[in-house]
Motif scaffolding. Sequence first.
Motif, mmCIF file in Angstrom:
data_model
loop_
_atom_site.group_PDB
_atom_site.id
_atom_site.type_symbol
_atom_site.label_atom_id
_atom_site.label_comp_id
_atom_site.label_asym_id
_atom_site.label_seq_id
_atom_site.Cartn_x
_atom_site.Cartn_y
_atom_site.Cartn_z
ATOM 1 N N ASN A 8 0.869 -1.169 0.000
ATOM 2 C CA ASN A 8 0.000 0.000 0.000
ATOM 3 C C ASN A 8 0.910 1.224 0.000
ATOM 4 O O ASN A 8 1.528 1.537 1.021
ATOM 5 N N PRO A 9 1.045 1.948 -1.108
ATOM 6 C CA PRO A 9 2.075 2.992 -1.208
ATOM 7 C C PRO A 9 1.817 4.205 -0.325
ATOM 8 O O PRO A 9 2.737 4.992 -0.091
ATOM 9 N N PRO A 39 7.520 2.308 0.752
ATOM 10 C CA PRO A 39 8.567 1.788 -0.140
ATOM 11 C C PRO A 39 9.837 1.367 0.584
ATOM 12 O O PRO A 39 10.409 0.316 0.284
ATOM 13 N N ASP A 40 10.293 2.179 1.535
ATOM 14 C CA ASP A 40 11.509 1.801 2.249
ATOM 15 C C ASP A 40 11.287 0.556 3.101
ATOM 16 O O ASP A 40 12.163 -0.305 3.206
ATOM 17 N N ARG A 41 10.091 0.452 3.718
ATOM 18 C CA ARG A 41 9.785 -0.731 4.517
ATOM 19 C C ARG A 41 9.764 -1.986 3.630
ATOM 20 O O ARG A 41 10.267 -3.045 3.997
ATOM 21 N N ALA A 42 9.161 -1.845 2.447
ATOM 22 C CA ALA A 42 9.130 -2.972 1.513
ATOM 23 C C ALA A 42 10.532 -3.347 1.055
ATOM 24 O O ALA A 42 10.882 -4.535 0.976
ATOM 25 N N ARG A 43 11.344 -2.333 0.784
ATOM 26 C CA ARG A 43 12.706 -2.602 0.309
ATOM 27 C C ARG A 43 13.521 -3.343 1.364
ATOM 28 O O ARG A 43 14.276 -4.272 1.056
ATOM 29 N N ARG A 44 13.372 -2.937 2.627
ATOM 30 C CA ARG A 44 14.108 -3.620 3.697
ATOM 31 C C ARG A 44 13.692 -5.083 3.802
ATOM 32 O O ARG A 44 14.554 -5.978 3.945
ATOM 33 N N MET A 45 12.411 -5.352 3.706
ATOM 34 C CA MET A 45 11.937 -6.737 3.780
ATOM 35 C C MET A 45 12.458 -7.548 2.606
ATOM 36 O O MET A 45 12.957 -8.676 2.771
ATOM 37 N N SER A 106 14.980 8.532 -2.755
ATOM 38 C CA SER A 106 14.024 8.851 -1.695
ATOM 39 C C SER A 106 12.611 8.476 -2.076
ATOM 40 O O SER A 106 11.656 8.925 -1.450
ATOM 41 N N ASP A 107 12.440 7.678 -3.113
ATOM 42 C CA ASP A 107 11.128 7.172 -3.517
ATOM 43 C C ASP A 107 10.189 8.278 -3.964
ATOM 44 O O ASP A 107 9.000 8.268 -3.675
ATOM 45 N N ASP A 108 10.750 9.266 -4.687
ATOM 46 C CA ASP A 108 9.907 10.320 -5.243
ATOM 47 C C ASP A 108 8.876 9.761 -6.203
ATOM 48 O O ASP A 108 7.818 10.355 -6.410
ATOM 49 N N ARG A 109 9.161 8.609 -6.791
ATOM 50 C CA ARG A 109 8.232 8.037 -7.750
ATOM 51 C C ARG A 109 6.912 7.634 -7.096
ATOM 52 O O ARG A 109 5.929 7.377 -7.788
ATOM 53 N N TYR A 110 6.884 7.567 -5.760
ATOM 54 C CA TYR A 110 5.656 7.207 -5.060
ATOM 55 C C TYR A 110 4.968 8.418 -4.430
ATOM 56 O O TYR A 110 3.958 8.269 -3.752
ATOM 57 N N ALA A 111 5.530 9.608 -4.634
ATOM 58 C CA ALA A 111 5.018 10.782 -3.936
ATOM 59 C C ALA A 111 3.555 11.049 -4.251
ATOM 60 O O ALA A 111 2.802 11.543 -3.408
ATOM 61 N N ASN A 112 3.126 10.749 -5.462
ATOM 62 C CA ASN A 112 1.735 11.002 -5.853
ATOM 63 C C ASN A 112 0.977 9.718 -6.161
ATOM 64 O O ASN A 112 -0.017 9.737 -6.889
ATOM 65 N N ALA A 113 1.457 8.614 -5.596
ATOM 66 C CA ALA A 113 0.817 7.323 -5.844
ATOM 67 C C ALA A 113 -0.605 7.317 -5.297
ATOM 68 O O ALA A 113 -0.909 7.945 -4.285
ATOM 69 N N SER A 114 -1.467 6.583 -5.987
ATOM 70 C CA SER A 114 -2.857 6.489 -5.542
ATOM 71 C C SER A 114 -3.404 5.117 -5.897
ATOM 72 O O SER A 114 -3.446 4.738 -7.064
#
Length: 379
Positions: A8-9, A39-45, A106-114
Motif C-alpha cells: 500500500n504505497p 517503499p523503504d519498509r518494503a525494500r528492507r523486507m 528517496s522514492d519520489d516516484r511514489y510521492a503522488n501514488a494512488s
Amino acid sequence: MHIGVVMNPIAGMGGRVGLKGTDDKVAEARERGAEPRSPDRARRMLTRLAEHDASIRISTAGEPMGASIVRDAGFDPEVVYDPDSGLPADVGLPEGGEDDEAATSSDDRYANASTSAADTTAAVEAFAAAGVDLVLFVGGDGTAADVATALQGTETPMLGVPAGVKVYSSVFAVSPEDAADVAVTFDRTERREVMDIDEDDYREGEVSPELRAVASVPVADALQSSKQLGGGTVEALAEGVARDVEPGVTYVLGPGSTVGAIKAELGFDPTPIGVDVWRDGEVLVRDATESQILEALGEENVIVVSPIGGQGFVFGRGNPQLSPAVIRRCDVSIVASRSKLDELSVLRVDTDDPELDAALRGWTRVRIGAFETRMIEIV
C-alpha cells in the motif's frame, strides 16, 4: 516457495505530519510535506528475503504496488495485477529494475501514488489464484483488513510488514526484516486477529479497536500481539515525573493515557493521541508534527513515552512524529504503570532506522511510580 507481495504505497504517510493515519487524508498529508513510508519498509523486507534466497518465486502487483521494488531487490517477479487497468498484466519497470542510484533514492516516484482498497483486494485474489504459499503485505491495519477479506475461504496465510501509523492487529511482524525471516522459516500457522479503528474517532481521542477478521498467520516469536489497553493507576507516576522536571529542558511528551496523566499533572489539557512539547511551564506545541517538534527543541531535550500495552513498542507504533531525527536529539525517558509492565517481557522499537533501533536496544530503566523504576530489555 511462492510468495505474493503487495504494498500500500500511501500507508503511514499521515503519521509524521500529525494526522494519526492516512484514511481520507492523503491530500492533506501531501500538503503538509508527507513522504512515502511503505517503499523503504518494503525494500528492507525484500532485501532480507533476497539474502535468504534470491530464487524465491514472487508474484506481485504493478506500480505503485510493488513491482519495481521487488525488481530492485533482485527478483524477477510475475506481475499478476495491474492497478491502472484492474486487470492481470505484466507491468512496471523493464526486467532487471532500475539502476543502483534510482533504487536507493528517496522514492519520489511514489510521492503522488494512488491506489484503493479494491486494488489491494484484487491483487491478493490474484495471488491466491496463482497458488502462493504466503501473502506478504506492506501497510497498516486497513491494508490488513483488505488482505484478510480477499483471502476469506482460502487456506493461504498472510503476514504484514508494518508501515501504518497504528498497527493494532496481531498479523504483523515486529520489523520488515523479521517479516522476511518468518516468511522463509515458518512451518505452521495459527488464527490471529485483524483489528482496525475509525480514524476520525481516533483523531478525537476515542480508541475503540474493532475486530475486522480472523486470518491465518505464520507461527513465530517475531510477531506482535494485538494492542491491549493498560491498567493500573498512574497518578503517583505522573506526580513523580512532574515533580522532577528540570528548568530549561524541553519535554517531548508522547501519546497515550499514561503520558496524558503526566501532561495533566503539568497543568495542561493533553492531546490524547498526539505529541505535545512543553518547557518551563509553557506548552510550546500541541499535537505536534515531526517538523514542529524539531523546531521547538532546545539544547537539552527529553522524550517521555510509554510502551504500548500488549505489544511493548516504545517507538514505531502510534507515534511516528517521534522520528529518528527527533529521537537522536533527545534523551529518552520511558514510563509505564506497574500493571502494564507486568504484562510485558520485553520492549521493542521500530523507528524506520535500523542503526538507531540497534543503538536503542539493550537493558533500559522504566519509571513505574513516583520513585520506583524497573529494568527491562529492549529487543
